[in-house]
Design a protein around this motif. Sequence first.
Motif, PDB file in Angstrom:
ATOM      1  N   CYS A 196      43.185  43.065  51.553  1.00 23.89           N
ATOM      2  CA  CYS A 196      44.618  42.969  51.746  1.00 23.89           C
ATOM      3  C   CYS A 196      45.465  43.075  50.339  1.00 23.89           C
ATOM      4  CB  CYS A 196      44.912  41.710  52.634  1.00 23.89           C
ATOM      5  SG  CYS A 196      44.669  40.159  51.491  1.00 23.89           S
ATOM      6  N   GLU A 197      46.913  43.376  50.473  1.00 24.23           N
ATOM      7  CA  GLU A 197      47.848  43.471  49.824  1.00 24.23           C
ATOM      8  C   GLU A 197      47.782  42.384  48.460  1.00 24.23           C
ATOM      9  OE1 GLU A 197      49.945  46.039  47.391  1.00 24.23           O
ATOM     10  OE2 GLU A 197      48.965  46.488  49.152  1.00 24.23           O
ATOM     11  N   PRO A 198      47.860  41.140  48.968  1.00 22.21           N
ATOM     12  CA  PRO A 198      47.668  40.036  47.911  1.00 22.21           C
ATOM     13  C   PRO A 198      46.554  40.103  47.112  1.00 22.21           C
ATOM     14  CG  PRO A 198      48.755  39.137  49.985  1.00 22.21           C
ATOM     15  CD  PRO A 198      47.995  40.660  50.186  1.00 22.21           C
ATOM     16  N   LEU A 199      45.485  40.430  47.516  1.00 22.57           N
ATOM     17  CA  LEU A 199      44.021  40.328  46.796  1.00 22.57           C
ATOM     18  C   LEU A 199      44.064  41.582  46.056  1.00 22.57           C
ATOM     19  CD1 LEU A 199      41.519  38.900  49.437  1.00 22.57           C
ATOM     20  CD2 LEU A 199      42.273  38.031  47.334  1.00 22.57           C
ATOM     21  N   LYS A 200      44.513  42.627  46.710  1.00 23.04           N
ATOM     22  CA  LYS A 200      44.474  44.082  45.943  1.00 23.04           C
ATOM     23  C   LYS A 200      45.316  43.829  44.554  1.00 23.04           C
ATOM     24  CE  LYS A 200      45.950  48.782  46.159  1.00 23.04           C
ATOM     25  NZ  LYS A 200      46.730  49.742  47.089  1.00 23.04           N
ATOM     26  N   GLN A 201      46.572  43.367  44.598  1.00 22.86           N
ATOM     27  CA  GLN A 201      47.255  43.044  43.582  1.00 22.86           C
ATOM     28  C   GLN A 201      46.550  42.016  42.287  1.00 22.86           C
ATOM     29  OE1 GLN A 201      50.033  44.887  42.731  1.00 22.86           O
ATOM     30  NE2 GLN A 201      49.859  45.923  44.603  1.00 22.86           N
ATOM     31  N   ALA A 202      45.982  41.059  43.020  1.00 22.47           N
ATOM     32  CA  ALA A 202      45.199  40.233  42.109  1.00 22.47           C
ATOM     33  C   ALA A 202      44.040  40.571  41.400  1.00 22.47           C
ATOM     34  CB  ALA A 202      44.731  38.847  42.837  1.00 22.47           C
ATOM     35  N   PHE A 203      43.357  41.472  42.282  1.00 24.31           N
ATOM     36  CA  PHE A 203      41.935  42.091  41.704  1.00 24.31           C
ATOM     37  C   PHE A 203      42.490  43.166  40.550  1.00 24.31           C
ATOM     38  CE2 PHE A 203      39.143  40.191  44.645  1.00 24.31           C
ATOM     39  CZ  PHE A 203      38.285  39.861  43.939  1.00 24.31           C
ATOM     40  N   GLN A 204      43.564  43.963  40.808  1.00 20.11           N
ATOM     41  CA  GLN A 204      44.025  44.833  40.118  1.00 20.11           C
ATOM     42  C   GLN A 204      44.367  44.372  38.623  1.00 20.11           C
ATOM     43  OE1 GLN A 204      46.197  48.101  42.227  1.00 20.11           O
ATOM     44  NE2 GLN A 204      47.956  47.028  40.859  1.00 20.11           N
ATOM     45  N   GLN A 205      45.045  43.322  38.464  1.00 19.33           N
ATOM     46  CA  GLN A 205      45.425  42.565  37.676  1.00 19.33           C
ATOM     47  C   GLN A 205      44.209  42.037  36.715  1.00 19.33           C
ATOM     48  OE1 GLN A 205      48.600  42.895  36.244  1.00 19.33           O
ATOM     49  NE2 GLN A 205      47.872  42.067  34.393  1.00 19.33           N
ATOM     50  N   TRP A 206      43.095  41.425  37.272  1.00 21.48           N
ATOM     51  CA  TRP A 206      42.038  41.127  36.733  1.00 21.48           C
ATOM     52  C   TRP A 206      41.274  42.186  36.216  1.00 21.48           C
ATOM     53  CZ3 TRP A 206      36.565  41.329  37.937  1.00 21.48           C
ATOM     54  CH2 TRP A 206      35.887  40.303  37.461  1.00 21.48           C
ATOM     55  N   LEU A 207      41.231  43.256  36.838  1.00 16.53           N
ATOM     56  CA  LEU A 207      40.081  44.347  36.316  1.00 16.53           C
ATOM     57  C   LEU A 207      40.666  44.962  34.948  1.00 16.53           C
ATOM     58  CD1 LEU A 207      39.533  46.175  39.593  1.00 16.53           C
ATOM     59  CD2 LEU A 207      37.989  44.935  38.057  1.00 16.53           C
ATOM     60  N   LYS A 208      42.211  44.661  34.882  1.00 18.78           N
ATOM     61  CA  LYS A 208      42.741  45.201  33.757  1.00 18.78           C
ATOM     62  C   LYS A 208      42.318  44.453  32.325  1.00 18.78           C
ATOM     63  CE  LYS A 208      46.980  47.076  35.735  1.00 18.78           C
ATOM     64  NZ  LYS A 208      48.478  46.671  35.915  1.00 18.78           N
ATOM     65  N   THR A 209      42.093  43.070  32.647  1.00 12.48           N
ATOM     66  CA  THR A 209      41.558  42.446  31.416  1.00 12.48           C
ATOM     67  C   THR A 209      39.935  42.476  31.330  1.00 12.48           C
ATOM     68  OG1 THR A 209      40.744  40.382  32.651  1.00 12.48           O
ATOM     69  CG2 THR A 209      43.168  40.594  32.085  1.00 12.48           C
ATOM     70  N   MET A 210      39.239  42.995  32.255  1.00  6.97           N
ATOM     71  CA  MET A 210      37.778  43.167  32.110  1.00  6.97           C
ATOM     72  C   MET A 210      37.435  44.693  31.811  1.00  6.97           C
ATOM     73  SD  MET A 210      36.634  40.357  33.071  1.00  6.97           S
ATOM     74  CE  MET A 210      35.033  40.561  33.570  1.00  6.97           C
ATOM     75  N   LEU A 211      38.312  45.663  31.797  1.00  8.89           N
ATOM     76  CA  LEU A 211      38.168  47.018  31.477  1.00  8.89           C
ATOM     77  C   LEU A 211      38.884  47.497  30.140  1.00  8.89           C
ATOM     78  CD1 LEU A 211      37.827  48.514  34.900  1.00  8.89           C
ATOM     79  CD2 LEU A 211      35.748  47.695  33.379  1.00  8.89           C
ATOM     80  N   ILE A 212      39.124  46.459  29.423  1.00  7.90           N
ATOM     81  CA  ILE A 212      39.865  46.741  28.045  1.00  7.90           C
ATOM     82  C   ILE A 212      38.884  47.372  27.101  1.00  7.90           C
ATOM     83  CG2 ILE A 212      41.058  45.738  25.896  1.00  7.90           C
ATOM     84  CD1 ILE A 212      42.194  43.862  27.880  1.00  7.90           C
ATOM     85  N   TRP A 213      39.005  48.390  26.594  1.00  8.34           N
ATOM     86  CA  TRP A 213      38.134  49.252  25.358  1.00  8.34           C
ATOM     87  C   TRP A 213      37.825  48.315  24.306  1.00  8.34           C
ATOM     88  CZ3 TRP A 213      35.895  53.835  26.222  1.00  8.34           C
ATOM     89  CH2 TRP A 213      35.448  54.367  25.108  1.00  8.34           C
ATOM     90  N   ASP A 214      38.878  47.639  23.594  1.00  2.16           N
ATOM     91  CA  ASP A 214      38.685  46.829  22.683  1.00  2.16           C
ATOM     92  C   ASP A 214      37.842  45.686  23.041  1.00  2.16           C
ATOM     93  OD1 ASP A 214      38.787  45.138  20.583  1.00  2.16           O
ATOM     94  OD2 ASP A 214      40.798  45.465  20.070  1.00  2.16           O
ATOM     95  N   LYS A 215      36.655  45.481  22.664  1.00  3.93           N
ATOM     96  CA  LYS A 215      35.552  44.127  22.920  1.00  3.93           C
ATOM     97  C   LYS A 215      36.107  42.714  22.670  1.00  3.93           C
ATOM     98  CE  LYS A 215      32.799  44.407  18.838  1.00  3.93           C
ATOM     99  NZ  LYS A 215      33.285  45.735  18.026  1.00  3.93           N
ATOM    100  N   THR A 216      37.265  42.776  21.594  1.00  7.29           N
ATOM    101  CA  THR A 216      37.696  41.531  21.092  1.00  7.29           C
ATOM    102  C   THR A 216      38.643  41.136  22.046  1.00  7.29           C
ATOM    103  OG1 THR A 216      39.255  42.300  19.589  1.00  7.29           O
ATOM    104  CG2 THR A 216      37.194  42.129  18.831  1.00  7.29           C
ATOM    105  N   LEU A 217      39.413  41.861  22.672  1.00  7.74           N
ATOM    106  CA  LEU A 217      40.561  41.437  23.713  1.00  7.74           C
ATOM    107  C   LEU A 217      39.875  41.385  25.193  1.00  7.74           C
ATOM    108  CD1 LEU A 217      43.293  43.909  22.484  1.00  7.74           C
ATOM    109  CD2 LEU A 217      42.854  41.625  21.850  1.00  7.74           C
ATOM    110  N   ARG A 218      38.656  42.074  25.696  1.00  4.64           N
ATOM    111  CA  ARG A 218      38.386  42.040  26.717  1.00  4.64           C
ATOM    112  C   ARG A 218      38.037  40.612  27.278  1.00  4.64           C
ATOM    113  NH1 ARG A 218      33.260  45.081  26.154  1.00  4.64           N
ATOM    114  NH2 ARG A 218      34.488  46.795  25.732  1.00  4.64           N
ATOM    115  N   GLY A 219      38.631  40.515  28.607  1.00  2.00           N
ATOM    116  CA  GLY A 219      38.192  39.180  29.467  1.00  2.00           C
ATOM    117  C   GLY A 219      39.223  38.194  28.824  1.00  2.00           C
ATOM    118  N   ASN A 220      40.269  38.323  27.685  1.00  4.59           N
ATOM    119  CA  ASN A 220      40.964  37.379  27.564  1.00  4.59           C
ATOM    120  C   ASN A 220      40.296  35.968  27.119  1.00  4.59           C
ATOM    121  OD1 ASN A 220      43.537  38.846  27.786  1.00  4.59           O
ATOM    122  ND2 ASN A 220      43.714  37.985  29.881  1.00  4.59           N
ATOM    123  N   ASP A 221      39.138  36.292  26.317  1.00  3.97           N
ATOM    124  CA  ASP A 221      38.373  35.082  25.733  1.00  3.97           C
ATOM    125  C   ASP A 221      39.110  34.246  24.707  1.00  3.97           C
ATOM    126  OD1 ASP A 221      36.180  35.444  27.313  1.00  3.97           O
ATOM    127  OD2 ASP A 221      34.884  36.025  25.682  1.00  3.97           O
TER     128      ASP A 221
END
Length: 700
Positions: free
Chosen positions: A257-282
């Motif tokens: 559904c749209e609310p979950l789609k928007q939420a997962f979309q934003q979360w995937l942006k943090t998980m698929l960052i090329w720079d390993k030091t920024l990935r996942g907002n650790d």
Amino acid sequence: MDETDKFDGWQRITNLGNGGFGTVDLWRKGDEEIALKQIRASGDISKKMMERWKKEIEIMKRLKHLNVITAKEIPPPLEILSQSLPILAMEYCSKGDLRKVISKTCKGLKETEILKFSKDVSSAVEYLHSQRIVHRDLKPENIVLKEVDGKILYKLIDLGYAKDLDQGSICNSFVGTLQYLAPELYKTQVYTHTVDYWSLGTVIFEIITGFRPFLPNKPPVQWFDIIKEKKDGHISVYEENNTYIYQKTLPVHIRLCEPLKQAFQQWLKTMLIWDKTLRGNDHEEKGKKQTCFTELETILEMKILSFYHVIENTMLHYPLAQDQTFEDVQSLISLGTNIPIEEQEIFLIDGKEPKRCEMAKEILNQCIHGEVYPLFLFQKHNIPEKQSRVNYFRPLPPKVRYLNSNESHMYSPRAIWEEAVYYCEQILSDCDNLMNCHKATWSAKMIAQQKFSDAYETLNCLIQSLTAKVDFFLISLRHNVKKYHDQAQGGISSNSVINSWLDKEKEAINIQQDVQKCKTLIEAKNFDTKKTSSILTSKNYDYLKQKHDYLKQNVAAAKDLYIRKVYPEPEQENTKLFFNCIQNQKDIFNEIHDKLIEYRHARLKFLADLDEVIQYIASLQKYSNSLTTSQKQLQGNIWKLIEVALTKSTLNSKTSPTTENQQFLSTNSMESLQVLQDNHNMKKDLQESINHVQSIIDSL
């Protein structure tokens, strides 16, 4: 079966899979089952391979988590298998692996499955990291399914590439499956636990969409330099007309559904960052849940109230805040649909209407037999006529127009059939919603009818009881008036009392006339009080059920062709499945919407009649209360007169009551007077007593 496949009741049943250097077999003894993983004995086994195998066994034996495969003790009869090489015994997961699940879907998993998978596998990865272990080979083949108490659990397996993080949490060995490998692993660069973030993000993207995010049809050796050019906000890259398209959003056609789609979309942006030091907002703080897991947990805990906007054939979804009432949600609906709150007609699956003051989350928790259904939304006084109603169907996907056409195009049969199958599944979902809405609207009509029937019965009972009550009151009052007049000349009299009684007689006569008018009006209304069965057992419903079942069969057959990679060409017999689905949908929509119009009209009629009957009840109840008050006042007047008579008689001589007193007083009252006469002495003269009595009477 070879004798080496049997040991003291244990029997090798089947091969479950083959890894890079080992095999997994299912063994069974009675009801007990285990999976045994053995390293391949053929050829020379390198020292590195043996170390890796021993490391996997060591790690598996110390891990204890619901979503990580559990290591078991090797049954004594099977220890013979480990004489030459170590073996690993594990719990058996009978539902296969995630790759098998994905292969049987079209455009990703269902929303509930996506949420369950994300919760289970992220929990497993977080646990491994808390144990300072990086998996390094997260992929669908290494995630298996097990059914426990009727529910599916996802479990991580194959820790052959897993590695204990060293003191610096940095490694540099090349391991894992290329398609899910983080960039730094592919280039054999130093890496940390964030390599698992990339793999987890890739797998979750795949279960949401049905395909991998980065050029899924190209091997990594070809796409590495292309993907390297993506920005941090990009979550997928695909090729179209020899051009690479970088995307920041999830595809339109997915099952979130749209609310979950928007939420997962934003979360995937943090998980698929090329720079390993920024990935996942650790963050650096030890012992604290990492940001990516906290954010995912927030997504998975979202409470979303869903509505099927029936006339528009669309779904509306609203994330709920902690203290949000249902009226708050209705305000949001009003903004999105232009339907004022007062005009919103909303039913639960059981036909009941949510209360505005109710907490929205409480409504969310109301489900039938464990199933959660959307709420059904109409505009109350917007009921079209059958001949003028319009059904809103989903627009056909662009590729589907080529399904039965000879027009030239660039799409493969697979791409066309994929959209066709997905479209069929969506119209089946629409028909499911409409069938449930049919049931809910019928129930809502039955609830309104039952309320009206109960109120109508109450009204009839009230008319009968009030008729009897006013008749009794008039008989009683007239009898008292007659008796009063019989003794008034030589006994006790009060103009205020008799005038009050005569006024009450007029009031009672008016009530009697109004009750009769009410009865006549109700009979003239000719209310429909005919009882209707509360069970949907009609030829129309049987017809709908048959059409719905036929639609399910066609959708299942179309999906089966897609899974088996049988893609119909134009004008083939198989294309009829698609057009059958469309025709079935039209038949179901036409039949149900006609019924919905009938049910809603009937419901509003029952509610209008109910309001009218309630008004009658309220009026008659006032009359009933008025009569009760009058009856009490009448009794009060009588007892006042008796009190006066007793006072007067007490002050008289001990002689027997006069004839006129005997006519006014009852036998019991006369006996009471005799007692009073025997126990009191006259202290004042008769004239003073008469004056005193008269003053009491005048005060009434």
